[in-house]
Design an enzyme around this catalytic site. Structure first.
Site, PDB file in Angstrom:
ATOM      1  N   LYS A  62       0.845  -1.206   0.000  1.00  0.00           N
ATOM      2  CA  LYS A  62       0.000   0.000   0.000  1.00  0.00           C
ATOM      3  C   LYS A  62       0.881   1.256   0.000  1.00  0.00           C
ATOM      4  CE  LYS A  62      -0.164  -0.202   5.055  1.00  0.00           C
ATOM      5  NZ  LYS A  62      -0.972  -0.601   6.226  1.00  0.00           N
TER       6      LYS A  62
ATOM      7  N   ARG B  85      -9.818   0.179  15.418  1.00  0.00           N
ATOM      8  CA  ARG B  85     -10.004   0.855  14.122  1.00  0.00           C
ATOM      9  C   ARG B  85     -11.058   0.088  13.337  1.00  0.00           C
ATOM     10  NH1 ARG B  85      -3.882   1.956  11.956  1.00  0.00           N
ATOM     11  NH2 ARG B  85      -4.519   0.151  10.745  1.00  0.00           N
TER      12      ARG B  85
ATOM     13  N   TYR C 297      14.683  30.421   6.462  1.00  0.00           N
ATOM     14  CA  TYR C 297      13.571  31.172   7.052  1.00  0.00           C
ATOM     15  C   TYR C 297      13.658  31.226   8.574  1.00  0.00           C
ATOM     16  CZ  TYR C 297      11.374  30.651   2.452  1.00  0.00           C
ATOM     17  OH  TYR C 297      11.091  30.683   1.110  1.00  0.00           O
TER      18      TYR C 297
ATOM     19  N   MET D 182      10.351  24.344   1.400  1.00  0.00           N
ATOM     20  CA  MET D 182       9.550  23.495   0.511  1.00  0.00           C
ATOM     21  C   MET D 182      10.424  22.738  -0.488  1.00  0.00           C
ATOM     22  SD  MET D 182       6.377  24.534  -1.978  1.00  0.00           S
ATOM     23  CE  MET D 182       5.362  25.157  -0.666  1.00  0.00           C
TER      24      MET D 182
END
Ligand SMILES: *Cc1c(COP(=O)(O)O)cnc(C)c1O
Length: 426
Positions: free
Chosen positions: A74, A171, A305, A352
């Site tokens: 998956k 779950r 940043y 990013m």
């Protein structure tokens, strides 16, 4: 390094994103991978060694026999590329594939993979009819039974079903209170020829914590009870499956008929205290790029940043062209990086598209184009090291990586399909 031959590749019609460019014709000792056509090191690459996948599958398979092994592929095979990984796992002795969504299972079928596939997480919009047509096994917790029976009736073709019981994870899966109703309903639908119950399964909650054996014992006991109830309802439960990677590695009594292994086939360990090498497993993924810019800055230079870091003295900086847009966690400040032949650290905020590495006071190290490895065999840095820096788990590091990074599937040992089980895992 041994020569590489083309890896098994995705079916051309699959349209799957994981399809790779042809593998590099040779692997430079730096760990940088060449762009097809000899244009030098790939600008950015998730390099996946299919020989490691095969080795891990064969190793795990030999431990769990006579139980069968399901390779859990998956989430694009935990970021490793679903189609080539599924093909390699099947070559090495996996006989089942596991995914969360029917859409993932359909991608496997489009790539020409005919092995049994189980998909176990559905919504009312899940294409159950397509799953039945493609012979995809469906994990079922309760409500899905009627929707699946409806599709089967329309198609005049029985659905293959694995009933899921919640033994404690909270779950998916039927509660033990609902289990007699679910199994009785399944038996009725089976008599009507609408479904065929193939197996019963459940999922473990704390098997990765070596200090919490009792809770797994409790889940196992409840599972056995649930299987008895299903048999009492008249179902043949041929395939009982409960174990994930941690249970496969250290709890042999959970192996039953089939183990569902994700993390382990990628060569990673689910345990804090026991590395993958303890079990003879080899990490399959490395993450590489090259230096995009390199310069010496004066003392007092703020970096990235927020200026979380300022250079205390004139400092060599290298810019690495990978960021959170590529799945690198923004929180992984101070993660180790192998760059221009040395180990250094992420400095300042990861952005990013990029982050900065402090290379100290030496001039001219790691010029533009120098190979960089975030984790992989050249550096010995692992996904676990990145997970620690980002305060997460290795599962998340490899799975998040890559939406924007090309995957390159290599085969360091073409033809090898039997791993040597060297671990003393259990
Ligand atoms: C993801 C998943 C697995 C695989 O877990 P690992 O710890 O990676 O082996 C097994 N079973 C189910 C139901 C899963 O969702």
């Amino acid at each position: 390094m041994p020569d590489q031959t083309p890896a098994p590749s995705a079916h051309p019609a699959s349209g799957h994103r994981a399809s790779s460019p042809p593998p590099a014709s040779s692997m430079p000792p730096t760990g940088a991978h060449s762009v097809p056509g000899g244009a030098g090191p790939a600008e950015r690459a998730v390099v996946v060694d299919l020989a490691a996948i095969r080795h891990n599958v064969a190793t795990l398979r030999s431990w769990v026999q006579p139980a069968a092994l399901m390779a859990v592929v998956k989430a694009d095979a935990y970021g490793h590329g679903m189609i080539p990984v599924a093909q390699a796992a099947l070559q090495a002795g996996a006989t089942w594939l596991g995914v969360a969504h029917v859409t993932e299972a359909l991608s496997l079928r489009s790539a020409g993979i005919t092995a049994p596939v189980v998909a176990w997480l559905h919504t009312r919009s899940t294409p159950f009819g397509r799953a039945i047509e493609e012979g995809i096994d469906l994990g079922v917790s309760g409500w899905e039974l009627e929707a699946i029976a409806e599709s089967a009736r329309r198609l005049q073709q029985p659905a293959r079903v694995h009933l899921k019981v919640d033994t404690g994870l909270g779950r998916n899966g039927a509660t033990l209170a609902d289990w007699p109703t679910v199994t009785a309903r399944a038996a009725t639908l089976q008599e009507q020829g609408l479904i065929r119950v193939v197996g019963v399964f459940s999922h473990l909650a704390v098997a990765d914590d070596l200090d919490r054996e009792e809770e797994t014992d409790e889940q196992l006991a409840q599972f056995h009870q649930a299987v008895e109830i299903a048999r009492g309802a008249g179902l043949h439960v041929d395939v009982r499956h409960l174990a994930n990677t941690p249970a496969t590695l250290v709890r042999p009594e959970t192996h039953l008929d089939l183990v569902r292994v994700g993390l382990g086939i990628y060569g990673l360990s689910p345990f804090d205290r026991r590395p993958a090498s303890d079990f003879g497993l080899r990490p399959a993924m490395s993450l590489t790029t090259t230096v995009a810019n390199s310069k010496t800055v004066p003392a007092g230079q703020g970096i990235s940043y927020g200026y979380l870091y300022r250079t205390p003295e004139p400092t060599r900086l290298a810019l690495v062209p990978l960021g959170y847009g590529d799945g690198i966690p923004r929180t992984a400040m101070e993660a180790p990086v192998w760059i221009g032949g040395r180990r250094a650290e992420v400095t300042g905020r990861i952005a990013m598209d990029q982050f900065v590495v402090d290379l100290g006071t030496e001039e001219d190290v790691a010029p533009v184009g120098s190979p960089v490895e975030l984790f992989g065999p050249a550096s010995g840095i692992t996904a676990d090291d990145w997970a620690r820096a980002a305060r997460t788990i290795n599962y998340e590091i490899v799975t998040r990586v890559g939406a924007r990074i090309p995957k390159v599937h290599v085969d360091t040992r073409p033809g090898e399909d039997i791993g040597s089980p060297t671990g003393e895992g259990r």
